[in-house]
Design an enzyme around this catalytic site. Structure first.
Site, PDB file in Angstrom:
ATOM      1  N   ASP A   1       0.857  -1.198   0.000  1.00 52.37           N
ATOM      2  CA  ASP A   1       0.000   0.000   0.000  1.00 52.37           C
ATOM      3  C   ASP A   1       0.889   1.242   0.000  1.00 52.37           C
ATOM      4  OD1 ASP A   1       0.334   1.022   2.993  1.00 52.37           O
ATOM      5  OD2 ASP A   1       0.136  -1.158   3.054  1.00 52.37           O
TER       6      ASP A   1
ATOM      7  N   ASP B   1       0.602   3.684   2.330  1.00 52.38           N
ATOM      8  CA  ASP B   1       0.411   4.324   3.614  1.00 52.38           C
ATOM      9  C   ASP B   1      -0.652   5.427   3.449  1.00 52.38           C
ATOM     10  OD1 ASP B   1       1.425   3.871   6.307  1.00 52.38           O
ATOM     11  OD2 ASP B   1       2.080   5.953   6.245  1.00 52.38           O
TER      12      ASP B   1
END
Length: 258
Positions: free
Chosen positions: A205, A207
């Site tokens: 991902d 973040d």
């Protein structure tokens, strides 16, 4: 005795390619390790495999028995550690699905057992905390597989189990490239024991500095999509891992951690 340890999660363990020889669950001066240690072979190479969080996931990042894990693996004869983990990205060029083999870390954890030397003054040199030899082996193997990878980068380790706030994420971006919860103190304990250490970090991902929020569903989905290539990377890289010639053991000489 196995010379290489693999630490990871249930997805990294592949029963189809892991030939089990024996299972051990040793006592250590620091309690039991996270789970039973499986000694077996991957691609013909004898390895010791350990579930970092326990097979059932009972150890969150803050309560993983890192000292027991590393001590037990070293006592089994392991001189190298390959750590598979999931991380968030702090930079746009480190995209979800990429493999990162970090070369530095910054510690933002708060409440862990960081050393084997709480009873005397010992200073360990760790300017370059990862094994350059192992990093190169797995970077080359990933390149042969066509995996988008980054050899180099700074891993920011946070306490967890929560993800960052937006303010924290913006701050961490000034210092690091990826962010996770398990590298520290695992990496520095390896150095105290004179073990080579390599982190194979899969980006799941961006973040929360990015537009998309982070959830465990996103992390698990992306990691599941990448599991097969991590397993294949181990199969390709482990036979080349070898040992020695890197100087990692020198930092621990005379310390007497074991």
């Amino acid at each position: 005795m196995p010379k290489i340890a693999v630490i990871g999660g249930t997805g990294v363990y592949n029963p189809d390619s892991f030939e089990t020889i024996e299972t051990v669950f040793p006592d250590t001066p620091y309690g039991k390790p996270s789970d039973e240690i499986m000694v077996g072979r991957i691609a013909g190479v004898e390895v010791a495999f350990l579930f970092r969080h326990g097979r059932s996931g009972r150890h969150p990042p803050s309560s993983v028995p890192y000292r027991a894990n590393m001590w037990a693996l070293r006592r089994l004869g392991c001189t190298s550690v390959i750590s598979a983990c999931a991380v968030g990205s702090l930079q746009p060029e480190y995209a979800p699905g990429d493999l990162v083999i970090p070369t530095q870390f910054i510690d933002f954890t708060k409440r862990r057992d960081y050393t084997f030397f709480n009873d005397r003054v010992v200073h360990i040199s760790i300017p370059d905390p990862f094994c350059g030899r192992l990093n190169g082996v797995f970077a080359d193997a990933a390149g042969e597989m066509g995996i988008r990878r980054h050899l180099g980068g700074t891993y920011v380790c946070i306490e967890g189990p929560r993800f960052s706030t937006r303010a924290e994420s913006r701050m961490f971006r000034q210092f690091g490239d990826i962010i996770g919860m398990t590298l520290v103190p695992e990496c520095q304990l390896a150095r105290e024991l004179g073990m080579c250490y390599c982190s194979l970090a899969t980006v799941t991902d961006y973040d929360v500095w990015h537009e998309e929020d982070v959830s465990i569903d996103i992390v698990v989905r992306t990691m599941n999509e990448c599991i097969a290539k991590v397993q294949r990377l181990l199969e390709l890289g482990l036979p080349r891992a070898g040992e020695g010639g890197c100087g990692c053991i020198d930092a621990a000489k005379g310390c007497g951690a074991l």
